[in-house]
Design an enzyme around this catalytic site. Sequence first.
Site, PDB file in Angstrom:
ATOM      1  N   GLU A   1       1.117 -65.077 -25.770  1.00 29.22           N
ATOM      2  CA  GLU A   1       1.287 -63.824 -25.036  1.00 29.22           C
ATOM      3  C   GLU A   1      -0.044 -63.324 -24.452  1.00 29.22           C
ATOM      4  O   GLU A   1      -0.506 -62.220 -24.741  1.00 29.22           O
ATOM      5  CB  GLU A   1       1.911 -62.747 -25.935  1.00 29.22           C
TER       6      GLU A   1
ATOM      7  N   GLU B   1      10.252 -67.710 -27.708  1.00 25.43           N
ATOM      8  CA  GLU B   1      10.572 -66.601 -28.619  1.00 25.43           C
ATOM      9  C   GLU B   1      11.742 -65.834 -28.038  1.00 25.43           C
ATOM     10  O   GLU B   1      11.781 -65.559 -26.832  1.00 25.43           O
ATOM     11  CB  GLU B   1       9.400 -65.624 -28.785  1.00 25.43           C
TER      12      GLU B   1
HETATM   13  C1  BG6 Z   1       5.833 -61.409 -30.014  1.00 23.60           C
HETATM   14  C2  BG6 Z   1       4.798 -62.131 -30.807  1.00 23.60           C
HETATM   15  O1  BG6 Z   1       5.223 -60.289 -29.476  1.00 23.60           O
HETATM   16  O2  BG6 Z   1       6.948 -60.880 -30.629  1.00 23.60           O
HETATM   17  C3  BG6 Z   1       5.157 -62.389 -32.251  1.00 23.60           C
HETATM   18  O3  BG6 Z   1       4.377 -63.319 -30.207  1.00 23.60           O
HETATM   19  C4  BG6 Z   1       5.972 -61.233 -32.773  1.00 23.60           C
HETATM   20  O4  BG6 Z   1       3.968 -62.603 -32.953  1.00 23.60           O
HETATM   21  C5  BG6 Z   1       7.259 -61.159 -31.978  1.00 23.60           C
HETATM   22  O5  BG6 Z   1       6.214 -61.278 -34.134  1.00 23.60           O
HETATM   23  C6  BG6 Z   1       8.235 -60.105 -32.444  1.00 23.60           C
HETATM   24  O6  BG6 Z   1       7.602 -58.871 -32.524  1.00 23.60           O
HETATM   25  P1  BG6 Z   1       7.632 -58.011 -33.844  1.00 23.60           P
HETATM   26  O7  BG6 Z   1       6.745 -56.904 -33.558  1.00 23.60           O
HETATM   27  O8  BG6 Z   1       9.051 -57.598 -34.025  1.00 23.60           O
HETATM   28  O9  BG6 Z   1       7.164 -58.882 -34.938  1.00 23.60           O
END
Ligand code: BG6
Length: 478
Positions: free
Chosen positions: A175, A375
């Site tokens: 990111e 993701e």
């Molecule tokens: C992304 C990141 O922003 O989202 C992860 O690459 C992160 O590291 C994921 O865990 C989900 O976000 P969160 O804040 O719910 O853990």
Amino acid sequence: MKLRKDFLWGGATAANQFEGAWNVDGKGESVSDHCTNGSHTVPKRVTVNIEPDTLYPSHEAIDFYCHYEEDIALFAEMGFKCFRMSINWTRIFPTGMESEPNEAGLAFYDRVFDCCKKHGIEPLVTISHYEMPYALVEKCNGWEGREAIGYFETYCRVIFERYKDKVKYWLTFNEINAGTMPLGNVLSTSTVKGYSGPITQVPDSPQARYQALHHQFVASARVVKYAHEHYPQFLLGNMIAFCAVYPFTCHPDDVLEAQRQMRDTNWYCSDVQVKGEYPYYAKAFWEKNGIELKMEPGDLEVLKEGTVDFYTFSYYMTNCAGVGHEEAVSGNLTGGLKNPYLEASAWGWQIDPQGLRWSLNEIYERYHIPLMIVENGLGARDERSEDGKFHDSYRIDYLRRHIQQMKLAVEEDGVDLMGYTPWGCIDLVSASTGEMAKRYGFIYVNKFDDGTGDLSRERKDSFYWYKKVIATNGEDLD
Ligand code: BG6
């Protein structure tokens, strides 16, 4: 058109959020190791010193360090073809500045990759996922210091050489566009020298942050170029937190505002990494924000020479943008305006499966290189049912609807998509809040916000559902 036969189904994690063993076998301290826990309403803190009697969730996390064999076996049971993970820079170079790597750290990832291989799982490695050595924060304010580029190159050369026969897919920075936002000071650019306090209140200097981001672009391009020259079997990708923005209304003010946000938070970074140059509006943006980037001779050339082979991104939600509207919502890294047509998760992230199809098309139309969703997922509270199991139908519903839209983008629109690795395939620590309660996994981990729990693993309903999805290459989503 169908999903590729070799479609990379799998799951995604990051070292600082699941490895634990923060000071074991010679590992140094990373920025994440200096972050306390928080919640949806109370921001986590970053601290200069590790405070006694304070919970730092990365320190134990879910202890993948000692559970990796069990965890990878569970991934294999689901049929994973691919496992996205990151290497913790501080396991290899504890301060980031040593001349020799830490053998125990290197050996750990050998064991992990060998275990993946045993199960026929292809690793997808993020080289830097919110884990800069804290010593580099102290030395050069994280990525603001140009010397960070050299330290990163040394780290990359070591891991490329060591794992050249075990890893084919690499992502340089997780990111990277987090650096376009003040929150990126802690997570991404690590520009927090001397600061202790809530991660939402770091004194922000756009000058420092954008300079740091420029250094990350140069570092990324240099190692991509190096890898292409020395390891032609490698494929290197970028990684963007895709912040899809719709105009709140069709009023031209709102349309222009949405376009501006798309540029500033998404295209600014991926244009550099995919096209090899800053977009035409970058100059006006710098001027408007009082940013004077220091570039060295050769920087612009290396950006051109070190473009990535594939584009990867995280996708969780969409937001609206406009002028003069009020009701705000939160989201991954950045918030926006509430969309009246969408529901939101308990953490306020607006759920928009069709937005994934829209995003895939927007990105592919712009770049025409293979894409990968690295993701996606629903952060939710999981409660044990009376029969002792975790019936996470809400998670299945979220993922099913997103996979349906992902398939439409491929099968009806023609987007070239390499794979799909939903976030937090095993419960892990939340990056934004430091909580365990915000769970994404197919596998439940007995670990709680107060640090208690026996770390045992259990299959949720989504585990069996995802196994069937993979076995049918996405045909059976029921
Ligand atoms: C992304 C990141 O922003 O989202 C992860 O690459 C992160 O590291 C994921 O865990 C989900 O976000 P969160 O804040 O719910 O853990």
